[in-house]
Design a protein around this motif. Structure first.
Motif, PDB file in Angstrom:
ATOM      1  N   LYS A 249       6.849  52.439 -96.131  1.00  0.00           N
ATOM      2  CA  LYS A 249       7.379  53.345 -97.087  1.00  0.00           C
ATOM      3  C   LYS A 249       8.402  52.879 -97.812  1.00  0.00           C
ATOM      4  O   LYS A 249       8.969  53.432 -98.417  1.00  0.00           O
ATOM      5  CB  LYS A 249       7.896  54.487 -96.522  1.00  0.00           C
ATOM      6  CG  LYS A 249       6.956  54.986 -95.513  1.00  0.00           C
ATOM      7  CD  LYS A 249       5.647  55.814 -96.166  1.00  0.00           C
ATOM      8  CE  LYS A 249       4.739  56.537 -95.024  1.00  0.00           C
ATOM      9  NZ  LYS A 249       3.466  57.123 -95.868  1.00  0.00           N
ATOM     10  N   SER A 250       8.788  51.574 -97.651  1.00  0.00           N
ATOM     11  CA  SER A 250       9.937  51.120 -98.170  1.00  0.00           C
ATOM     12  C   SER A 250       9.844  50.391 -99.487  1.00  0.00           C
ATOM     13  O   SER A 250      11.048  50.309-100.408  1.00  0.00           O
ATOM     14  CB  SER A 250      10.669  50.118 -97.287  1.00  0.00           C
ATOM     15  OG  SER A 250       9.947  49.190 -96.934  1.00  0.00           O
ATOM     16  N   TYR A 251       8.653  50.233 -99.863  1.00  0.00           N
ATOM     17  CA  TYR A 251       8.488  49.542-101.385  1.00  0.00           C
ATOM     18  C   TYR A 251       7.709  50.393-102.310  1.00  0.00           C
ATOM     19  O   TYR A 251       6.761  51.252-101.870  1.00  0.00           O
ATOM     20  CB  TYR A 251       7.769  48.318-101.067  1.00  0.00           C
ATOM     21  CG  TYR A 251       8.273  47.297-100.652  1.00  0.00           C
ATOM     22  CD1 TYR A 251       9.090  46.527-101.690  1.00  0.00           C
ATOM     23  CD2 TYR A 251       8.587  46.568 -99.254  1.00  0.00           C
ATOM     24  CE1 TYR A 251       9.881  45.322-100.957  1.00  0.00           C
ATOM     25  CE2 TYR A 251       9.231  45.554 -99.009  1.00  0.00           C
ATOM     26  CZ  TYR A 251       9.997  44.813 -99.757  1.00  0.00           C
ATOM     27  OH  TYR A 251      10.737  43.854 -99.396  1.00  0.00           O
ATOM     28  N   ASN A 252       7.987  50.587-103.703  1.00  0.00           N
ATOM     29  CA  ASN A 252       7.433  51.307-104.647  1.00  0.00           C
ATOM     30  C   ASN A 252       7.675  50.501-105.912  1.00  0.00           C
ATOM     31  O   ASN A 252       7.295  49.052-105.779  1.00  0.00           O
ATOM     32  CB  ASN A 252       8.147  52.537-104.770  1.00  0.00           C
ATOM     33  CG  ASN A 252       9.825  52.387-104.980  1.00  0.00           C
ATOM     34  OD1 ASN A 252      10.011  51.638-105.596  1.00  0.00           O
ATOM     35  ND2 ASN A 252      10.376  53.283-104.214  1.00  0.00           N
ATOM     36  N   SER A 253       7.356  50.958-106.874  1.00  0.00           N
ATOM     37  CA  SER A 253       7.515  50.215-108.236  1.00  0.00           C
ATOM     38  C   SER A 253       8.705  49.582-108.713  1.00  0.00           C
ATOM     39  O   SER A 253       8.712  48.871-109.745  1.00  0.00           O
ATOM     40  CB  SER A 253       6.924  51.093-109.330  1.00  0.00           C
ATOM     41  OG  SER A 253       7.762  52.186-109.450  1.00  0.00           O
ATOM     42  N   GLU A 254       9.726  49.923-107.981  1.00  0.00           N
ATOM     43  CA  GLU A 254      11.277  49.299-108.266  1.00  0.00           C
ATOM     44  C   GLU A 254      11.312  47.813-107.689  1.00  0.00           C
ATOM     45  O   GLU A 254      10.369  47.457-106.656  1.00  0.00           O
ATOM     46  CB  GLU A 254      12.294  50.142-107.585  1.00  0.00           C
ATOM     47  CG  GLU A 254      12.172  51.633-107.979  1.00  0.00           C
ATOM     48  CD  GLU A 254      12.845  51.569-109.565  1.00  0.00           C
ATOM     49  OE1 GLU A 254      13.408  50.788-110.072  1.00  0.00           O
ATOM     50  OE2 GLU A 254      12.317  52.548-110.250  1.00  0.00           O
ATOM     51  N   LEU A 255      12.083  47.045-108.321  1.00  0.00           N
ATOM     52  CA  LEU A 255      11.875  45.700-107.702  1.00  0.00           C
ATOM     53  C   LEU A 255      12.444  45.539-106.463  1.00  0.00           C
ATOM     54  O   LEU A 255      12.408  44.496-105.604  1.00  0.00           O
ATOM     55  CB  LEU A 255      12.859  44.989-108.763  1.00  0.00           C
ATOM     56  CG  LEU A 255      12.433  45.019-110.333  1.00  0.00           C
ATOM     57  CD1 LEU A 255      13.379  43.872-111.199  1.00  0.00           C
ATOM     58  CD2 LEU A 255      11.074  44.211-110.348  1.00  0.00           C
ATOM     59  N   HIS A 256      13.416  46.213-106.068  1.00  0.00           N
ATOM     60  CA  HIS A 256      14.091  46.318-104.841  1.00  0.00           C
ATOM     61  C   HIS A 256      13.613  47.251-103.881  1.00  0.00           C
ATOM     62  O   HIS A 256      13.194  48.317-104.221  1.00  0.00           O
ATOM     63  CB  HIS A 256      15.553  46.595-104.933  1.00  0.00           C
ATOM     64  CG  HIS A 256      16.428  45.059-105.517  1.00  0.00           C
ATOM     65  ND1 HIS A 256      16.822  44.183-104.800  1.00  0.00           N
ATOM     66  CD2 HIS A 256      16.634  44.816-106.782  1.00  0.00           C
ATOM     67  CE1 HIS A 256      17.470  43.255-105.748  1.00  0.00           C
ATOM     68  NE2 HIS A 256      17.199  43.787-106.792  1.00  0.00           N
ATOM     69  N   PRO A 257      13.549  46.918-102.541  1.00  0.00           N
ATOM     70  CA  PRO A 257      13.007  48.113-101.622  1.00  0.00           C
ATOM     71  C   PRO A 257      14.116  49.230-101.350  1.00  0.00           C
ATOM     72  O   PRO A 257      15.306  48.904-101.559  1.00  0.00           O
ATOM     73  CB  PRO A 257      12.829  47.134-100.258  1.00  0.00           C
ATOM     74  CG  PRO A 257      13.629  45.863-100.489  1.00  0.00           C
ATOM     75  CD  PRO A 257      13.773  45.540-101.889  1.00  0.00           C
TER      76      PRO A 257
END
Length: 268
Positions: A249-257
């Motif tokens: 769940k820690s990654y999405n479309s943002e560059l940082h988790p």
């Protein structure tokens, strides 16, 4: 950076699947999985030889590292492996070694794999996840059955190899590519503190040299954002959809988790 410690050497990918009678004998595959506390004497023998420095050869050391006189002065090893995520907790528990899990944004990883080519074959039937993983985490079965594209197959492998150690947790340290790029000196201090070592001067000099560059910010941003230029929105949605379904769940479309959703902890 770690091999900048004096008299340390790097053992390179000792668990990768190459034609080897010993590897077959010890049951090592592409993505190796061993449960914490599992009696795995068949594989323990080979892993112990690797971690204790008794498996040093031109297959596991670069030509630069494979120097007999230097090896006689050996004080420590860095074992680098992309095939050991799912037995990292077992190794730390079984052998009392220090372990570091390095994770990078799944979209960046998949984009790099697709760029390298040769992944046209990456259909669902060739996803190299051991059957024991599906037995222990049955929610993965319907996700696996729904895979329908190379990027989804590659994302699934990345997600499982990340999800399993996250679930096992353990005494290893988690770091991310994104932190190493954007907060290099701070992350370097954290890693070497975990190792119980002083940060070598050569490692500090390398970090400071990179930070002193006038284009440092732009270069770092490009390193983190390049996947957005290589993947279209549909591919990004497919990759992140698989990753979320697996349970990372820690990654999405943002560059940082989102570090609060990682074993690393948001304030560390």
């Amino acid at each position: 950076m770690i091999v900048s410690i004096p008299k340390y050497h790097m053992v390179y990918e000792p668990f990768r699947p190459v034609p080897s009678q010993e590897k077959d004998r010890y049951g090592l595959t592409w993505n190796n999985y061993i449960r914490v506390g599992q009696d795995s004497s068949k594989r323990s023998e080979y892993v112990k030889r690797v971690l204790s420095g008794r498996e040093l050869s031109t297959r596991t050391l670069s030509r630069r590292e494979f120097q007999p006189l230097r090896l006689l002065q050996l004080q420590g090893l860095l074992v680098k492996s992309i095939n050991a995520n799912m037995m990292l907790s077992w190794m730390c528990s079984q052998f009392g070694v220090k372990g570091i899990l390095l994770v990078r944004h799944p979209c960046a990883v998949v984009a790099s794999q697709l760029l390298g080519g040769g992944w046209e074959w990456a259909d669902r039937l060739k996803v190299a996840i051991p059957v024991e993983v599906f037995e222990d985490y049955p929610h993965l079965v319907p996700i696996y059955e729904d895979l329908s594209s190379p990027e989804e197959n590659l994302a699934f492998e990345w997600a499982v190899e990340t999800y399993v150690p996250f679930q096992q947790n353990g005494s290893w340290l988690l770091t991310t590519y994104e932190r190493l790029v954007s907060q290099g000196r701070e992350e370097l201090n954290r890693i070497f503190e975990y190792l119980g070592r002083e940060v070598p001067d050569t490692a500090i000099a390398r970090i400071e040299q990179e930070s002193a560059s006038g284009s440092s910010f732009d270069r770092k941003n490009n390193l983190l954002s390049d996947w957005k230029n290589r993947l279209d929105n549909e591919q990004i949605d497919k990759i992140l959809g698989v990753v979320r379904r697996v349970g990372v769940k820690s990654y999405n479309s943002e560059l940082h988790p989102d570090y609060d959703k990682m074993p690393i902890g948001g304030d560390q």
